[in-house]
Motif scaffolding. Structure first.
Motif, PDB file in Angstrom:
ATOM      1  N   SER A 102      12.161  58.525  46.217  1.00  0.00           N
ATOM      2  CA  SER A 102      13.175  59.818  46.286  1.00  0.00           C
ATOM      3  C   SER A 102      14.476  59.465  46.761  1.00  0.00           C
ATOM      4  CB  SER A 102      11.855  60.357  48.011  1.00  0.00           C
ATOM      5  OG  SER A 102      11.609  59.645  48.625  1.00  0.00           O
ATOM      6  N   LYS A 138      10.221  63.555  51.828  1.00  0.00           N
ATOM      7  CA  LYS A 138      10.410  62.119  51.633  1.00  0.00           C
ATOM      8  C   LYS A 138      12.017  61.857  52.369  1.00  0.00           C
ATOM      9  CE  LYS A 138       6.616  60.598  49.566  1.00  0.00           C
ATOM     10  NZ  LYS A 138       5.941  59.671  48.272  1.00  0.00           N
ATOM     11  N   ASN A 139      12.712  61.012  51.568  1.00  0.00           N
ATOM     12  CA  ASN A 139      13.887  60.553  51.591  1.00  0.00           C
ATOM     13  C   ASN A 139      14.456  61.507  50.699  1.00  0.00           C
ATOM     14  OD1 ASN A 139      13.324  58.645  53.506  1.00  0.00           O
ATOM     15  ND2 ASN A 139      13.643  56.857  52.293  1.00  0.00           N
TER      16      ASN A 139
END
Ligand SMILES: *[C@@H]1O[C@H](CO)[C@@H](O)[C@H](O)[C@H]1NC(C)=O
Ligand SMILES: *[C@@H]1O[C@H](CO)[C@@H](O)[C@H](O)[C@H]1NC(C)=O
Ligand SMILES: *[C@@H]1O[C@H](CO)[C@@H](O)[C@H](O)[C@H]1NC(C)=O
Ligand SMILES: *[C@@H]1O[C@H](CO)[C@@H](O)[C@H](O)[C@H]1NC(C)=O
Length: 609
Positions: free
Chosen positions: A336, A363-364
């Protein structure tokens, strides 16, 4: 959480606070105007229940009970508290309201008293004898059956039964929310609901009497019986009755009413944004200005413009819908950290979305919110920067291509880009490739392979839909040159090669087509956009494998569960969006799964789609 905002707001935020407060104040003034009878002769009860689709109006729902309460305009914090009180969970005790349009480009025909809408409204301006031919045409094209009719067969359409069903559905929907709140009427509530869903299903598939199932008479009787019961619970339901009467009183002209009612129904069905979602959006907006967030934002141009990352674009005015798209995408992403999401929205939803995506991390991935009204683009003048979403069409085409005399029609659903999608190459000047997702999709697989897809020099990687071929749309494509055998294509999941798009000047091609068709037909812009879309991308579609997307989850009750499980992306195109009460129940779960849980704002506003 990485950066979330695009345009630094620092300079202008004080101005925005003032603007928001001014809107609050205005929203309270409007009901007063009605109270004093300053409206244009419309029955006052109606106005508070309908609202503008105009992107500029900030507050669009009024609680009739709150009418006439005018808070002191000098006390800012009291304003906010009052606002929050008004937006509290208790607010949703009304009939479903027509609200957020799918694309704000169809406000011409909304059944709204001129009082509420700043723009002149051809369809409902109260004057009788308004160019009725014109009205009829535009109403039918724009709403009547949410579709384009084959012109030469317009007269042949027999739809008196369909109209009757719509009428009953309309009344049932008006009663349902009240009945559903009364525990004593559990049975009746269920009965009404079943009938409503049944009718929605029938009407989603039938635009003429010939399409209707054989046992429709029986179904109509069942519905009428249920409505009869609802009407007879006199004590509890006087409000609904009053409300309905006010709507009915609006016009004495039967046929005019008929038309308008259908339009109203379709607005309800397609565009209802439950009050709780409106509340959520407003609470977030207020919270944004209360918090110090303005000082915390760090624009991450390095990330936003890095062509090595995977960029996704979502046009949306629906906070939760875009959140679900993003959440479902990152949940299935192998990595991500290289994902960037650009949510393009309008001024009205901008602040709420900014705060939402700042507070929530996916998430990221990086999420950036863009206000379309703030973009500086050469292709579009400032006054024209309203948001448009992907445009959905229901097209009636002859069952048999070979027998032009056939009067059997089938209904097909197509969704294509809205006009603002054609600004993509300019909005993302430094990017080479983007994936465009509609806000009514759910992602079920990792999408990263789309970035290494060889599109063989084509501009738009899309799902082709050969249920509709250009040859079948001849009457809309005019004198343009086209290949009759080309298939239509769908928005929803589109891989876009921006470099190639720029090279071919596709945006100009599209805009010229729109202009050209305008000269030819003089029809409504929405109707022109379908042919312009199909023609602009002629020979520029790379056909994605069909397992990428399953469409129709917003209108087709019969999608095979295995197909759904196997698809990478689910597309809820159609009227019955998963966040609406009328959403098809068995498909809702796939969407709800990616809603945020335990969010204090959602809890406060009773958001439970
Ligand atoms: C996010 O990035 C950090 C550091 O780069 C990494 O340790 C972590 O595993 C990543 N998380 C996810 C969910 O990808
Ligand atoms: C658009 O232009 C104005 C004035 O030229 C500028 O202040 C603003 O930051 C620009 N917006 C974007 C998104 O570049
Ligand atoms: C696109 O437009 C540019 C400048 O207007 C022109 O030089 C170029 O030839 C055009 N390309 C195509 C494929 O039409
Ligand atoms: C994303 O979806 C998961 C469930 O799959 C949910 O628990 C989570 O709260 C969601 N996150 C956001 C930010 O919506």
């Amino acid at each position: 959480m990485k950066g979330s905002a695009s345009v630094p707001l620092k300079r202008g935020w004080r101005g925005l606070v003032v603007a928001v407060l001014a809107l609050v104040f205005l929203s309270m003034l409007v009901p007063l105007v009605f109270l004093l009878g300053l409206h244009n002769g419309f029955h006052s009860g109606y106005a508070p229940e309908v609202q503008s689709s105009d992107a500029g109006s900030g507050f669009r729902n009024y609680d009739p009970e709150d009418r006439g309460k005018i808070p002191s305009e000098s006390d800012t914090s009291k304003h906010l508290d009052e606002l929050i009180r008004r937006l509290g969970p208790s607010i949703s005790k009304e009939v479903g309201l027509p609200a957020e349009p799918k694309g704000s480009n169809n406000s011409e025909g909304l059944p709204i008293p001129p009082m509420v809408l700043p723009k002149p409204l051809p369809v409902l301006n109260g004057d009788k004898g308004v160019a009725s031919d014109e009205l009829e045409k535009s109403c039918q094209l724009e709403f009547g059956s949410y579709c384009i009719w084959s012109k030469e067969h317009k007269e042949d359409m027999k739809d008196s039964m369909v109209k009757k069903l719509k009428d009953n559905l309309f009344v049932a929907r008006a009663y349902y929310p009240t009945i559903a709140k009364l525990p004593a009427h559990d049975m009746l509530s269920r009965e009404l609901r079943q009938n409503i869903q049944e009718f929605e299903r029938i009407l989603s598939e039938s635009s003429t009497d010939a399409d209707l199932p054989r046992d429709v008479e029986k179904k109509l009787q069942k519905m009428e019986a249920a409505i009869g019961k609802a009407k007879s619970c006199t004590v509890d339901c006087t409000n609904v009755d009053k409300k309905l009467r006010q709507i009915l009183d609006l016009t004495e002209d039967e046929t005019y009413f008929h038309r308008k009612q259908s339009a109203f129904l379709y607005q309800l069905a397609i565009q209802t944004m439950p009050k709780s979602l409106h509340c959520l959006s407003m609470r977030l907006t207020v919270e944004y200005f209360r918090s110090q967030l303005i000082d915390l934002e760090v624009p991450r141009d390095d990330i936003y413009e890095d062509p090595t990352l995977h960029h996704h674009v979502i046009f949306s005015n629906h906070l939760l819908a875009s959140s679900v798209v993003i959440n479902s995408t990152v949940m299935h992403a192998m990595d991500s950290g290289n994902q960037v999401f650009h949510v393009i929205t309008d001024g009205q939803n901008y602040i709420a979305m900014k705060l939402w995506f700042f507070r929530n991390s996916y998430k990221n991935a990086t999420v950036r919110v863009l206000n379309i009204e703030d973009l500086n683009l050469t292709h579009s003048d400032k006054s024209d920067m309203f948001l448009t979403l992907s445009d959905e069409f229901r097209v009636s085409i002859r069952r048999s291509v070979d027998k032009p005399s056939s009067i059997q029609f089938r209904t097909e659903y197509i969704s294509v880009f809205g006009p603002k999608h054609f600004l993509l190459p300019e909005i993302f000047r430094n990017l080479k490739k983007v994936v465009v997702l509609d806000d009514d999709v759910v992602v079920q697989r990792d999408l990263s392979s789309l970035w290494s897809l060889d599109m063989e020099g084509k501009v738009n990687g899309a799902l082709e839909y050969c249920g509709v071929r250009l040859g079948q749309l001849k009457s809309y494509l005019g004198d343009n040159i086209f290949n009759s055998n080309s298939c239509a294509w769908m928005s929803g999941l589109n891989v876009i090669d921006l470099e190639k798009w720029r090279e071919l000047n596709l945006t100009e091609t599209y805009q010229n087509l729109l202009q050209h068709n305008r000269r030819g037909g003089g029809e409504l812009s929405r109707v022109r956009s379908l042919p312009a879309n199909l023609l602009a991308f002629q020979d520029q579609i790379y056909s994605l494998e069909s397992s990428w997307v399953v469409s129709g989850l917003g209108h087709n009750y019969g999608v095979d569960p295995q197909t759904i499980n196997d698809a990478s992306v689910l597309h809820y195109n159609g009227n019955m969006k998963p966040w609406l009460e009328i959403g098809i129940p068995k498909y809702k779960g796939y969407w709800k799964k990616f809603l945020k849980r335990d969010d204090p704002f959602m809890d406060d506003c009773n958001v439970n789609p």
